[in-house]
Design an enzyme around this catalytic site. Structure first.
Site, PDB file in Angstrom:
ATOM      1  N   ASP A   1       0.671  -1.142   0.069  1.00 16.28           N
ATOM      2  CA  ASP A   1       0.115  -0.059   0.139  1.00 16.28           C
ATOM      3  C   ASP A   1       0.819   1.298  -0.181  1.00 16.28           C
ATOM      4  OD1 ASP A   1      -2.070  -1.669   0.279  1.00 16.28           O
ATOM      5  OD2 ASP A   1      -2.191  -1.660   2.378  1.00 16.28           O
TER       6      ASP A   1
ATOM      7  N   GLY B   1     -10.709  -3.396   3.220  1.00 15.44           N
ATOM      8  CA  GLY B   1     -11.390  -1.984   4.190  1.00 15.44           C
ATOM      9  C   GLY B   1     -10.726  -2.076   5.530  1.00 15.44           C
TER      10      GLY B   1
ATOM     11  N   LYS C   1       1.771   2.232  -5.230  1.00 16.91           N
ATOM     12  CA  LYS C   1       2.357   1.547  -6.431  1.00 16.91           C
ATOM     13  C   LYS C   1       1.415   1.748  -7.562  1.00 16.91           C
ATOM     14  CE  LYS C   1       2.477  -2.245  -4.114  1.00 16.91           C
ATOM     15  NZ  LYS C   1       2.207  -2.029  -2.862  1.00 16.91           N
TER      16      LYS C   1
ATOM     17  N   THR D   1       3.088 -12.633   2.896  1.00 21.01           N
ATOM     18  CA  THR D   1       2.438 -13.329   1.741  1.00 21.01           C
ATOM     19  C   THR D   1       3.039 -14.509   1.183  1.00 21.01           C
ATOM     20  OG1 THR D   1       0.884 -12.804  -0.072  1.00 21.01           O
ATOM     21  CG2 THR D   1       3.185 -11.677  -0.097  1.00 21.01           C
TER      22      THR D   1
ATOM     23  N   GLY E   1      -4.387  -4.255  -3.805  1.00 21.32           N
ATOM     24  CA  GLY E   1      -5.426  -3.183  -4.093  1.00 21.32           C
ATOM     25  C   GLY E   1      -4.746  -2.180  -4.273  1.00 21.32           C
ATOM     26  N   HIS E   2      -4.871  -1.671  -5.788  1.00 19.28           N
ATOM     27  CA  HIS E   2      -3.832  -0.595  -6.329  1.00 19.28           C
ATOM     28  C   HIS E   2      -4.767   0.518  -6.697  1.00 19.28           C
ATOM     29  CE1 HIS E   2      -0.054  -3.381  -7.098  1.00 19.28           C
ATOM     30  NE2 HIS E   2      -0.562  -3.456  -5.768  1.00 19.28           N
TER      31      HIS E   2
ATOM     32  N   GLN F   1       2.077  -6.071  -3.152  1.00 17.28           N
ATOM     33  CA  GLN F   1       2.483  -6.240  -1.774  1.00 17.28           C
ATOM     34  C   GLN F   1       3.823  -5.328  -1.474  1.00 17.28           C
ATOM     35  OE1 GLN F   1       1.427  -9.588  -3.093  1.00 17.28           O
ATOM     36  NE2 GLN F   1      -0.438  -8.526  -2.732  1.00 17.28           N
TER      37      GLN F   1
ATOM     38  N   LYS G   1      -0.878   4.447  -8.193  1.00 15.65           N
ATOM     39  CA  LYS G   1      -0.833   5.824  -8.415  1.00 15.65           C
ATOM     40  C   LYS G   1       0.467   6.067  -9.381  1.00 15.65           C
ATOM     41  CE  LYS G   1       0.602  10.260  -7.366  1.00 15.65           C
ATOM     42  NZ  LYS G   1       0.702  11.535  -6.776  1.00 15.65           N
TER      43      LYS G   1
HETATM   44  P1  GDP Z   1      -0.730   0.433  -3.688  1.00 14.33           P
HETATM   45  O1  GDP Z   1      -1.419  -1.013  -3.105  1.00 14.33           O
HETATM   46  O2  GDP Z   1       0.892   0.556  -3.254  1.00 14.33           O
HETATM   47  O3  GDP Z   1      -1.137   0.576  -4.708  1.00 14.33           O
HETATM   48  O4  GDP Z   1      -1.506   1.506  -2.700  1.00 14.33           O
HETATM   49  P2  GDP Z   1      -2.905   1.563  -2.287  1.00 14.33           P
HETATM   50  O5  GDP Z   1      -3.726   2.018  -3.312  1.00 14.33           O
HETATM   51  O6  GDP Z   1      -3.439   0.305  -1.703  1.00 14.33           O
HETATM   52  O7  GDP Z   1      -3.014   2.600  -1.038  1.00 14.33           O
HETATM   53  C1  GDP Z   1      -2.618   3.892  -1.263  1.00 14.33           C
HETATM   54  C2  GDP Z   1      -3.260   4.946  -0.854  1.00 14.33           C
HETATM   55  O8  GDP Z   1      -2.754   6.358  -0.735  1.00 14.33           O
HETATM   56  C3  GDP Z   1      -4.330   5.097  -2.030  1.00 14.33           C
HETATM   57  O9  GDP Z   1      -5.667   5.482  -1.307  1.00 14.33           O
HETATM   58  C4  GDP Z   1      -4.098   6.317  -2.853  1.00 14.33           C
HETATM   59  O10 GDP Z   1      -5.010   6.865  -3.505  1.00 14.33           O
HETATM   60  C5  GDP Z   1      -3.467   7.366  -1.767  1.00 14.33           C
HETATM   61  N1  GDP Z   1      -2.265   7.755  -2.265  1.00 14.33           N
HETATM   62  C6  GDP Z   1      -1.307   7.528  -3.180  1.00 14.33           C
HETATM   63  N2  GDP Z   1      -0.287   8.452  -3.205  1.00 14.33           N
HETATM   64  C7  GDP Z   1      -0.893   9.400  -2.179  1.00 14.33           C
HETATM   65  C8  GDP Z   1      -0.253  10.820  -1.759  1.00 14.33           C
HETATM   66  O11 GDP Z   1       1.102  11.142  -2.132  1.00 14.33           O
HETATM   67  N3  GDP Z   1      -0.760  11.340  -0.872  1.00 14.33           N
HETATM   68  C9  GDP Z   1      -2.233  11.035  -0.434  1.00 14.33           C
HETATM   69  N4  GDP Z   1      -2.724  11.949   0.433  1.00 14.33           N
HETATM   70  N5  GDP Z   1      -2.764   9.844  -0.621  1.00 14.33           N
HETATM   71  C10 GDP Z   1      -1.943   9.294  -1.723  1.00 14.33           C
HETATM   72  P1  IMO Z   2      -0.773  -4.311  -2.186  1.00 14.15           P
HETATM   73  O1  IMO Z   2      -0.458  -4.870  -3.458  1.00 14.15           O
HETATM   74  C1  IMO Z   2      -1.042  -4.597   2.195  1.00 14.15           C
HETATM   75  C2  IMO Z   2      -0.998  -8.636   3.738  1.00 14.15           C
HETATM   76  C3  IMO Z   2      -2.200  -9.145   4.364  1.00 14.15           C
HETATM   77  C4  IMO Z   2      -1.746 -10.293   5.549  1.00 14.15           C
HETATM   78  C5  IMO Z   2      -0.550 -10.773   4.576  1.00 14.15           C
HETATM   79  C6  IMO Z   2      -0.787 -12.257   4.089  1.00 14.15           C
HETATM   80  O2  IMO Z   2      -2.073  -3.570  -2.237  1.00 14.15           O
HETATM   81  O3  IMO Z   2       0.187  -3.458  -1.802  1.00 14.15           O
HETATM   82  P2  IMO Z   2      -2.471 -12.836   1.927  1.00 14.15           P
HETATM   83  O4  IMO Z   2      -4.136 -12.561   1.665  1.00 14.15           O
HETATM   84  O5  IMO Z   2      -1.502 -12.458   0.848  1.00 14.15           O
HETATM   85  O6  IMO Z   2      -2.254 -14.105   2.166  1.00 14.15           O
HETATM   86  O7  IMO Z   2      -2.002 -11.848   3.245  1.00 14.15           O
HETATM   87  O8  IMO Z   2      -0.051  -9.881   3.775  1.00 14.15           O
HETATM   88  N1  IMO Z   2      -1.098  -8.203   2.404  1.00 14.15           N
HETATM   89  C7  IMO Z   2      -1.130  -6.951   2.065  1.00 14.15           C
HETATM   90  N2  IMO Z   2      -0.946  -5.717   2.823  1.00 14.15           N
HETATM   91  N3  IMO Z   2      -0.910  -4.320   0.601  1.00 14.15           N
HETATM   92  C8  IMO Z   2      -1.039  -5.657   0.037  1.00 14.15           C
HETATM   93  O9  IMO Z   2      -1.268  -5.575  -1.375  1.00 14.15           O
HETATM   94  C9  IMO Z   2      -1.381  -6.908   0.781  1.00 14.15           C
HETATM   95  N4  IMO Z   2      -1.731  -8.136   0.269  1.00 14.15           N
HETATM   96  C10 IMO Z   2      -1.456  -8.793   1.162  1.00 14.15           C
HETATM   97  O10 IMO Z   2      -2.896  -8.230   5.240  1.00 14.15           O
HETATM   98  O11 IMO Z   2      -0.985  -9.484   6.454  1.00 14.15           O
HETATM   99 MG    MG Z   3      -2.983  -1.700  -1.953  1.00 12.40          MG
END
Ligand code: GDP
Ligand code: IMO
Ligand code: MG
Length: 422
Positions: free
Chosen positions: A13, A301, A16, A238, A40-41, A223, A18
């Site tokens: 999270d 969530g 990536k 993971t 979840g990207h 991840q 973005k």
């Molecule tokens: P990913 O899994 O690495 O693609 O990241 P996620 O999408 O799960 O989580 C990143 C969250 O931060 C998302 O809700 C993005 O919209 C938000 N986000 C990304 N870059 C920024 C930033 O620079 N500032 C803020 N406030 N939010 C950001």
């Molecule tokens: P992105 O790509 C954050 C975490 C889960 C759990 C552990 C194992 O959005 O960054 P799994 O379902 O893979 O067996 O869970 O890894 N986890 C993540 N945490 N971002 C993710 O993906 C994740 N994918 C798995 O919360 O702790």
């Molecule tokens: Mg994510």
């Protein structure tokens, strides 16, 4: 020509999605190499917000081939929904999306097994996303899995029945109710029929042809490095290699083709699920980070645990990946903090000060912090590095000096445009 790899240096999270979307116009191919619907990207642009799980984050840009590599595990039901949700953007996924024949399938029974195994672990549960990731990779390594290419075989139904029979024995043993399969299996078969209508390819050939044609490829990690099956805080990880090595096995290209390794990290840390987190803040500061950073999982969530930036962990991830450029995300989230901390070392229970990650994940680690003055101003509108507040420039400089890699991108907001490339 070459492959650039973008991957998370923390517990996922990092942002990536973005940045892959932001960089994608510079590439001909964007390819995911591991993970599956646990990812979840999030992408935000032109007032729209979209979360991708299995589809590469280059899909919103025109004329880019998006490849789902052999290293992934794919849930066909989630995938069908995910693909169809692109219809409202008029994206030509029939032309731009390719799925490896060698990617493994997550069956409905894998998801039940994920839940059953977590339940059996009780208070030692991993905090899995319950998307069936672990059980599906288990079958892959156990040489029993079903792959996307198998759906084209006349024996697929037979192979499926055999494997599910196996899973049911397990589920019975774990005393886990498998009756819901009756409802999910028809959805699975419908999703398999849908999958058959898309581009199912030998993606390793596609990738290597692109390399030979001097095309530019961006590999998108899922991840983060601290969740890597080998180097993360095992067993709280993971089930795939999330580090740069995973890009080679998850797509099928040779190491000499890797050019840049973009390591992406948040200006603080978050973690979803269980497992060690040395700089976690269980107080109102952690709560403030969660609230301002909107730190809730994009897939489940769930509340993300929040804490200060951890440099020993960051350096570890940089080392494992050979990071060449650092991208620092969500810097704007720190705008209203008077003081910002960075953990530079760990103090171990025996008093030893170290900047290495100890093997024993149960050690009570005390973070050693350096405190920085906050910048206390809005930065979302800034697009030039030099225009950032001096306190923030000091913060950036400190990290760069400490880890020895330049920070070439700073993200100041969730939108595609809220990005400073140095
Ligand atoms: P990913 O899994 O690495 O693609 O990241 P996620 O999408 O799960 O989580 C990143 C969250 O931060 C998302 O809700 C993005 O919209 C938000 N986000 C990304 N870059 C920024 C930033 O620079 N500032 C803020 N406030 N939010 C950001
Ligand atoms: P992105 O790509 C954050 C975490 C889960 C759990 C552990 C194992 O959005 O960054 P799994 O379902 O893979 O067996 O869970 O890894 N986890 C993540 N945490 N971002 C993710 O993906 C994740 N994918 C798995 O919360 O702790
Ligand atoms: Mg994510």
């Amino acid at each position: 020509m070459a492959v650039d790899v973008l991957l998370g240096l923390q517990w996922g999270d990092e942002g990536k999605g973005k940045i892959v979307d932001y960089l994608a116009p510079n590439y001909h191919v964007v390819a995911r190499f591991q993970g599956g619907p646990n990812a979840g990207h999030t992408l935000e642009f032109e007032g729209k917000k979209h979360v991708l799980h299995q589809i590469p984050s280059g899909i919103f840009r025109e004329n880019i081939q998006n490849i789902i590599g052999n290293g992934l595990v794919i849930d066909a039901i989630v995938f069908q929904k995910e693909v169809l949700s692109l219809d409202k953007y008029a994206i030509n996924y029939r032309k731009n999306l390719f799925i490896s024949k060698k990617a493994h399938l997550i069956l409905p029974s894998h998801k039940l097994l994920d839940a059953a195994l977590e339940q059996a672990k009780g208070n030692q549960k991993i905090g899995s996303t319950l998307r069936g990731i672990g059980p599906s990779y288990q079958d892959k390594i156990g040489r029993m899995g079903l792959r996307v290419g198998d759906i084209l075989s006349p024996y697929f139904q037979q192979k499926y029945n055999q494997l599910v029979q196996n899973h049911k024995i397990w589920l019975d043993y774990l005393q886990y109710d498998s009756s819901s399969l009756q409802q999910t299996e028809p959805l699975f078969w419908e999703a398999i029929d849908f999958l058959k209508t898309l581009n199912i390819v030998d993606s390793e050939y596609l990738i290597n042809q692109a390399i030979n044609q001097n095309k530019k490829i961006l590999a998108e990690g899922a991840q983060g490095s601290l969740l890597d099956i080998d180097f993360g805080s095992y067993p709280y990880v993971t089930s795939s290699n999330t580090i740069v090595a995973g890009a080679l096995t998850g797509l099928g290209f040779a190491p000499r083709h890797v050019r840049e390794v973009f390591g992406i990290f948040k200006a603080y840390c978050t973690r979803v699920g269980e497992g060690p987190f040395p700089t976690e803040l269980k107080d109102e500061t952690g709560e403030k980070l969660r609230k301002i950073g909107n730190e809730f999982g994009a897939t489940t969530g769930r509340k993300r645990r929040c804490g200060w930036l951890d440099l020993p962990a960051l350096k570890y991830a940089i080392m494992l990946n050979g990071v060449t450029q650092l991208f620092m995300m969500k810097v704007d989230v720190l705008n209203t903090f008077e003081q910002i901390k960075i953990c530079t070392h760990y103090k171990l229970p025996n008093g030893e000060i170290t900047d290495q990650i100890p093997y024993d994940i149960h050690l009570a680690i005390e973070p050693v912090y350096q405190t920085f003055e906050g910048w206390y101003t809005e930065i979302k509108h800034i697009r030039q590095f030099e225009q950032l507040p001096t306190q923030l420039l000091t913060f950036v400089q400190f990290i760069e000096q400490h880890v020895g890699i330049p920070i070439t991108l700073i993200s100041v907001g969730a939108d595609r445009a809220e990005t400073i490339f140095r």
